[in-house]
Write an enzyme that holds these catalytic residues in place. Structure first.
Site, PDB file in Angstrom:
ATOM      1  N   ASP A 100       0.849  -1.184   0.000  1.00 43.47           N
ATOM      2  CA  ASP A 100       0.000   0.000   0.000  1.00 43.47           C
ATOM      3  C   ASP A 100       0.888   1.239   0.000  1.00 43.47           C
ATOM      4  O   ASP A 100       1.833   1.335   0.785  1.00 43.47           O
ATOM      5  CB  ASP A 100      -0.883  -0.009   1.247  1.00 43.47           C
ATOM      6  CG  ASP A 100      -2.265   0.573   0.995  1.00 43.47           C
ATOM      7  OD1 ASP A 100      -2.337   1.620   0.336  1.00 43.47           O
ATOM      8  OD2 ASP A 100      -3.251  -0.022   1.462  1.00 43.47           O
ATOM      9  N   ASP A 202      -3.192   4.637  -2.730  1.00 38.16           N
ATOM     10  CA  ASP A 202      -4.303   5.162  -1.942  1.00 38.16           C
ATOM     11  C   ASP A 202      -4.856   6.447  -2.567  1.00 38.16           C
ATOM     12  O   ASP A 202      -4.095   7.308  -3.019  1.00 38.16           O
ATOM     13  CB  ASP A 202      -3.810   5.437  -0.522  1.00 38.16           C
ATOM     14  CG  ASP A 202      -4.907   5.830   0.432  1.00 38.16           C
ATOM     15  OD1 ASP A 202      -5.841   5.026   0.633  1.00 38.16           O
ATOM     16  OD2 ASP A 202      -4.841   6.948   0.979  1.00 38.16           O
ATOM     17  N   GLU A 265      -6.779   3.145  -6.051  1.00 40.36           N
ATOM     18  CA  GLU A 265      -8.028   3.271  -5.306  1.00 40.36           C
ATOM     19  C   GLU A 265      -8.786   4.463  -5.874  1.00 40.36           C
ATOM     20  O   GLU A 265      -8.347   5.609  -5.752  1.00 40.36           O
ATOM     21  CB  GLU A 265      -7.784   3.475  -3.811  1.00 40.36           C
ATOM     22  CG  GLU A 265      -9.107   3.506  -3.039  1.00 40.36           C
ATOM     23  CD  GLU A 265      -8.992   4.100  -1.648  1.00 40.36           C
ATOM     24  OE1 GLU A 265      -9.851   3.785  -0.815  1.00 40.36           O
ATOM     25  OE2 GLU A 265      -8.052   4.884  -1.394  1.00 40.36           O
ATOM     26  N   HIS A 326     -11.095  -2.846   3.660  1.00 42.31           N
ATOM     27  CA  HIS A 326     -10.981  -2.345   5.024  1.00 42.31           C
ATOM     28  C   HIS A 326     -11.823  -1.101   5.285  1.00 42.31           C
ATOM     29  O   HIS A 326     -11.898  -0.641   6.428  1.00 42.31           O
ATOM     30  CB  HIS A 326      -9.519  -2.039   5.336  1.00 42.31           C
ATOM     31  CG  HIS A 326      -8.939  -0.980   4.436  1.00 42.31           C
ATOM     32  ND1 HIS A 326      -8.756  -1.166   3.084  1.00 42.31           N
ATOM     33  CD2 HIS A 326      -8.518   0.278   4.694  1.00 42.31           C
ATOM     34  CE1 HIS A 326      -8.250  -0.075   2.556  1.00 42.31           C
ATOM     35  NE2 HIS A 326      -8.094   0.822   3.508  1.00 42.31           N
ATOM     36  N   ASP A 327     -12.445  -0.538   4.251  1.00 44.08           N
ATOM     37  CA  ASP A 327     -13.219   0.692   4.403  1.00 44.08           C
ATOM     38  C   ASP A 327     -14.731   0.472   4.323  1.00 44.08           C
ATOM     39  O   ASP A 327     -15.493   1.440   4.401  1.00 44.08           O
ATOM     40  CB  ASP A 327     -12.826   1.705   3.321  1.00 44.08           C
ATOM     41  CG  ASP A 327     -11.470   2.333   3.575  1.00 44.08           C
ATOM     42  OD1 ASP A 327     -11.071   2.435   4.751  1.00 44.08           O
ATOM     43  OD2 ASP A 327     -10.803   2.723   2.594  1.00 44.08           O
TER      44      ASP A 327
END
Length: 532
Positions: A100, A202, A265, A326-327
């Site tokens: 990430d 990200d 993302e 994870h969001d």
């Protein structure tokens, strides 16, 4: 299977939230040593790459997405030696490692920000986004933070506001500054030289902001339950045209290394999402396609979404699909336990690269978090709206021992109440478990080119079903998914015969098929067409 495509096209990606996967040192928080302990499980499952959420030094205001050093490891997770060992052991098992990368913002504890806020004539004075106050002394414009409130924070030392798309502890970098671009590319180069196989970038669509800092317009669809951050459309602080020039520089760097890739993302409508493939080879390899996360679990909507996405892809664009991360709320909590098997078959048989979220292969659900247990700053800033992400970040459930085998200490987030029944050990022993279904689906992708790299063609199968063909050379597979609790009879039309390769029930393999097929409620099947 002959390798005719890149590894990231044929493979299955598995996301690990490192705080919650496996604790290797008994402090209640997952780490790199813990991930190493579980590599054999991931190899058994059959995944081709692991994506690890941020592990850099950080004050942990947003659990690692506030980076204070891009070229080291937070002691909570281990050391650079631990990372190198993990990477080597993953590669030894034939797995890739995707790191990430968080380029939009740093921590306010990063040395770059300390220099930038020191004075207006510091060499790094314009490495972040600084603006003078509005005439009334307030923020320069109406941009909002995704974590609630204004996106601008006043800094007395400089007498100016700095912009933060997320927490005030996460100031946004000024990506219009070539020196910032060079520094971030150097950080990426550091990890590429160590051998990482790619990056998940990200909030990549945030990197460039409007150069005139125009006010964002009102969101005509806004409702209070959506959260204050959605009151305005992010027209001028995200998805600006110049972002593609920045991405092209990242891509150029990666292209100097063999077999590397990057995932972006991007939470945007499909027509905007696909522009991030760039023209030719200038974009991200995989702009994350989150449609299945955000949409209602309805067969008509899903059919339309698949067809729209397939039609929108540029000729050089490779598709990808995601069910959880994870969001967002876990897939089992969104669709219910009865349809988790159907969801697994959908994800792993659509054309393109699938990404799994740790624990979804077990049917892990959102874990209730009491106000006293909340860790997520999003929930703390906007309580009561159900936006908190802690419920989907609970520790991995390995066995029925204390703390589910995750840690010998109290975990940083509470364990699910069902972990004694829903865990890897129990499901590995049950040949009809959801875990075994995931494993069989992943291994089928290895066995059949049609699933891994084949064409997609829709198949009309009724209002409550989603059907499609996956074809490659002489391989022809039909996927049928029943979204109804009632049985459905499917007329196969000119697909006259074949056999069931796999059913979500894991009980119909080898069953012959001719002319019609009866599907149980919420059942999915993969049929090998042997004649027509």
């Amino acid at each position: 299977m002959l390798k005719k495509h890149q590894w990231w096209q044929e493979g299955v990606v598995y996301q690990i939230y490192p705080r919650s996967f496996q604790d290797g040192n008994g402090d209640g928080v997952g780490d790199l040593a813990g991930i190493r302990q579980r590599l054999d499980y991931l190899a058994w499952l059959g995944v081709d790459a692991i994506w690890i959420s941020p592990i850099y030094p950080s004050p942990m205001a947003d659990f690692g997405y506030d980076v204070s050093n891009y070229t080291d490891i937070h002691p909570l997770f281990g050391t650079l030696d631990d990372f190198d060992a993990l990477l080597a052991e993953a590669h030894a098992r034939g797995m890739r490692l995707i790191l990430d990368f968080v380029p939009n913002h740093t921590s306010d504890q990063h040395p770059w920000f300390a220099e930038s806020r020191a004075s207006r004539d510091n060499p790094k004075h314009d490495w972040y986004i600084w603006r003078d106050p509005a005439p009334d002394g307030g923020p320069p414009n109406n941009w909002l933070s995704s974590f609630g409130g204004s996106g601008w924070q006043y800094d007395a030392a400089r007498g100016q506001y700095y912009y933060h798309a997320f927490l005030k502890e996460q100031p946004d970098l000024n990506w219009r500054n070539p020196a910032v671009q060079d520094a971030m590319l150097d950080a990426m180069r550091f990890w590429l030289d160590r051998g990482v196989d790619g990056f998940r970038i990200d909030v990549i669509w945030h990197l460039i902001k409007d150069e005139d800092f125009r006010h964002n317009p009102d969101n005509p669809e806004y409702e209070a339950h959506m959260g204050e951050h959605r009151r305005l459309l992010s027209t001028y602080n995200t998805d600006r045209p110049e972002v593609h020039d920045v991405i092209a520089r990242m891509r150029e760097l990666l292209d100097h290394y063999p077999d590397r890739m990057m995932v972006g993302e991007i939470y945007l409508p499909v027509e905007r999402l696909v522009t991030y493939y760039g023209t030719g080879a200038g974009g991200v390899h995989l702009p994350f396609n989150f449609q299945l996360i955000g949409m209602a679990w309805d067969p008509a909507l899903i059919r339309a979404a698949i067809d729209q996405y397939e039609a929108a892809l540029p000729p050089h664009g490779w598709p990808n699909w995601v069910l959880g991360n994870h969001d967002n709320h876990r897939i089992a909590s969104r669709v219910g336990a009865a349809q988790t098997r159907l969801a697994a078959m959908l994800l792993l048989t659509l054309r393109g690269t699938p990404t799994l979220y740790y624990g979804d292969e077990l049917g892990m659900t959102d874990v209730p978090i009491s106000p006293q247990q909340v860790q997520d700053p999003l929930e703390k800033n906007m309580p009561g709206l159900g936006l908190g992400r802690d419920p989907a970040r609970s520790p991995m459930q390995w066995d029925d021992s204390v703390n589910a085998g995750f840690s010998t200490a109290e975990p940083w987030l509470p364990m699910a109440a069902d972990y004694r029944d829903v865990n890897v050990r129990a499901q590995a022993r049950d040949p009809h478990s959801l875990l075994h279904l995931y494993r069989k689906l992943i291994h089928l992708r290895d066995d059949w080119d049609a699933l891994a790299i084949g064409r997609y063609r829709g198949f009309s199968a009724g209002a409550q079903l989603v059907g499609y063909l996956r074809e490659h050379e002489n391989e022809r597979l039909l996927v049928l998914l029943n979204f109804d609790a009632a049985q459905q009879v499917v007329d196969l039309g000119d697909l006259l015969c074949g056999e069931i390769l796999l059913s979500t029930s894991l009980k119909r393999e080898g069953e012959p098929v001719a002319q019609t097929l009866l599907l149980d409620g919420f059942e999915g099947v993969i049929v090998r067409a042997s004649c027509n």
